[in-house]
Write an enzyme that holds these catalytic residues in place. Sequence first.
Site, PDB file in Angstrom:
ATOM      1  N   HIS A  50       0.719  -1.207   0.087  1.00  0.00           N
ATOM      2  CA  HIS A  50      -0.158  -0.082   0.149  1.00  0.00           C
ATOM      3  C   HIS A  50       0.979   1.221  -0.211  1.00  0.00           C
ATOM      4  O   HIS A  50       0.411   2.188   0.395  1.00  0.00           O
ATOM      5  CB  HIS A  50      -1.018   0.006   1.285  1.00  0.00           C
ATOM      6  CG  HIS A  50      -1.812  -0.890   1.446  1.00  0.00           C
ATOM      7  ND1 HIS A  50      -2.852  -1.551   0.613  1.00  0.00           N
ATOM      8  CD2 HIS A  50      -1.625  -2.356   2.040  1.00  0.00           C
ATOM      9  CE1 HIS A  50      -3.327  -2.579   0.956  1.00  0.00           C
ATOM     10  NE2 HIS A  50      -2.530  -3.374   1.877  1.00  0.00           N
TER      11      HIS A  50
ATOM     12  N   SER B   7      16.610  20.661 -16.336  1.00  0.00           N
ATOM     13  CA  SER B   7      15.363  21.530 -16.227  1.00  0.00           C
ATOM     14  C   SER B   7      15.825  22.774 -17.085  1.00  0.00           C
ATOM     15  O   SER B   7      16.837  23.091 -17.156  1.00  0.00           O
ATOM     16  CB  SER B   7      14.841  22.021 -15.131  1.00  0.00           C
ATOM     17  OG  SER B   7      13.899  23.234 -15.186  1.00  0.00           O
TER      18      SER B   7
ATOM     19  N   LYS C 238      18.135  20.668 -10.846  1.00  0.00           N
ATOM     20  CA  LYS C 238      17.305  19.479 -11.224  1.00  0.00           C
ATOM     21  C   LYS C 238      17.840  18.464 -11.983  1.00  0.00           C
ATOM     22  O   LYS C 238      18.485  18.747 -12.889  1.00  0.00           O
ATOM     23  CB  LYS C 238      15.759  19.828 -11.731  1.00  0.00           C
ATOM     24  CG  LYS C 238      14.878  20.479 -10.694  1.00  0.00           C
ATOM     25  CD  LYS C 238      13.512  20.893 -11.411  1.00  0.00           C
ATOM     26  CE  LYS C 238      12.705  19.496 -11.307  1.00  0.00           C
ATOM     27  NZ  LYS C 238      12.650  19.041 -12.493  1.00  0.00           N
TER      28      LYS C 238
ATOM     29  N   GLU D 183      10.227   7.847 -17.104  1.00  0.00           N
ATOM     30  CA  GLU D 183       8.892   8.565 -17.247  1.00  0.00           C
ATOM     31  C   GLU D 183       8.560   8.366 -18.563  1.00  0.00           C
ATOM     32  O   GLU D 183       7.238   8.298 -18.871  1.00  0.00           O
ATOM     33  CB  GLU D 183       9.370  10.087 -16.846  1.00  0.00           C
ATOM     34  CG  GLU D 183       9.377  10.712 -15.544  1.00  0.00           C
ATOM     35  CD  GLU D 183       9.475  11.831 -15.405  1.00  0.00           C
ATOM     36  OE1 GLU D 183       9.510  12.308 -14.224  1.00  0.00           O
ATOM     37  OE2 GLU D 183       9.807  12.847 -16.334  1.00  0.00           O
TER      38      GLU D 183
END
Length: 462
Positions: free
Chosen positions: A158, A279, A285, A292
Site C-alpha cells: 500500500h 530543467s 534538477k 517517465e
Amino acid sequence: MTQGNTWSDRFETALHPAIAQFNASIGFDLELLPYDIQGSITHAKMLAQTGIITQAEAQQLVQGLEQVLREYENGDFQPGVEEEDVHFAVEHRLTEIVGEVGKKLHTARSRNDQVGTDIRLYLRDKINKIREDLRQYQRALLNLAENHVETLIPGYTHLQRAQPISLAHHLLAYWEMAQRDWERLGDVAKRTNVSPLGCGALAGTTFPIDRQYTAKELGFTDIYRNSLDAVSDRDFAIEFINAASLIMVHLSRLSEEIILWASQEFSFVTLKDSCATGSSIMPQKKNPDIPELVRGKTGRVCGHLQALFLLMKGLPLAYNKDLQEDKEGLFDAVKTTQASLEAMTILLSEGIEFRRQRLQEAVAEDFSNATDVADYLANKGIPFREAYNLVGKVVKTSLAAGKLLKDLTLEEWKAIHPAFEEDIYTAITPQQVVSARNSEGGTGFQQVRYALSQAQSLMNEN
C-alpha cells in the site's frame, strides 16, 4: 503501377486521388518488403516445383526479386502512393526488371494470403529479437542484484513501509516478470509460425500447389487447415500486442519505483548524467526522463491492443479491408517495446547508482520490524494473535513517546511480556530481520543467493 491499371478491366476509371491516398497502405507497409520478397521467392520456387511455371521462369523471378530487395536496401527503390501497397509495388518493379514473366508471380496467390504470410514472417522475426532484448534486460537486473544481496531496502505494501527486504530480492521480482514475458512470447511465436500461404483469397486455389513445401521453406512449423480462417486470423497479432503490453506494464512498474527512489523524499538512488536530463529553468534538477517515457509509452502499446480488439470484434469472414489497420499499431508496438527494453537496460546497466548509506538509514528508522517482535514471542510459545496484539500496543506507545522499538529498554520490553530477553535487540536488527526470512522464495540472503543461481542457470539453459 498506376491507379488506372491496378485492377482488372472491370473498372473503367482510376480512383479519385483523395480516395487513392486514403486507400493506400504503402506509407507504412513497406516495413514488410523484405518479408514480402522472402515469401515471393519461396512461392516462385514452389510454382516451378509443381510444374505451374518453368524452372527458367522461376529463376528469372527469384533473381528479379533479389534485385528489388537490393534496390530497396540501397535506397534506390522508394515506391509512392500510386503503388497502393508493398505487394503491388514489388510486383510492379519486378515486372519492370524481368518483363512479362513477372506477371506470373501472382499465380495461385492472393494478396490476402500474401499479406498474412508477410505479417507472420515479420512478427516471427521481431519476437525473436524482443526475446533477445528481454534477455539483455534480465542480465542487467541480475548484475545489479548480484551486487546488492545484502543491501537492504524498505519493502512496501500500500506504499507504506512494511518489512525490510534484500534489494536483490526486489530486483529479482522484476527478473521473474521478465522471465514470464520471455516464455509468453515463446508461446505466441508457436501460434504465429503457421503458414496461410496457398489459401488464396478465401477458398484455396485450383492450381496444384504444394503448401507443405512453402511452409517448410519459410520455416513454418504448420499450415492453416482452413482457408477462411487463414486469411482472416489476427489472433496471433492480438496475442503479441497483449504480450508486449505486459512487458511494458512490467517496465512501467519498475519505472515508477525508480522515479520515486530518485526523488529527494526517497533519495534511494542517484541517476547518472548519461541517463538523466535537466530543467530548462531550474539548474539544480535532474529529471528521470527514461523511466517517465517508458511509463508514458506503456499506455500507447496498451492502446494498440484495445484498437486491434475493436478492429476484429465485428468482422465477418473472411478478409475485409479493415485488416489493413492491423499493421501500424503492430509495427509501433514492436518498435516501442524494443526501444523501451533497450533504454531500461542501459539505465540499469550504467545509469543508476543505489545509495547504500541512505538505504541503511531508511530500514532503521521505522517500525517495519514489528512483525519480527510478534514472531519472537510466537517462538517463545505465545499464541501469534496474542503476540500480534501486544506488539500493536507497543508500537502505539512507542510512537507516542517518540521512540523506535530498538530504543526500548529491556525493562520496558519485560513490562510488555516477561518472555523478552536481551536477544530481542538482535532479533529486530534489519540485517537479522531479512536474514531470518529464509522460507523458500523469501528475502533471506541464503534464498536470494539460491534464486540468483537458479535465474542464471535458467538463462544459460535457454
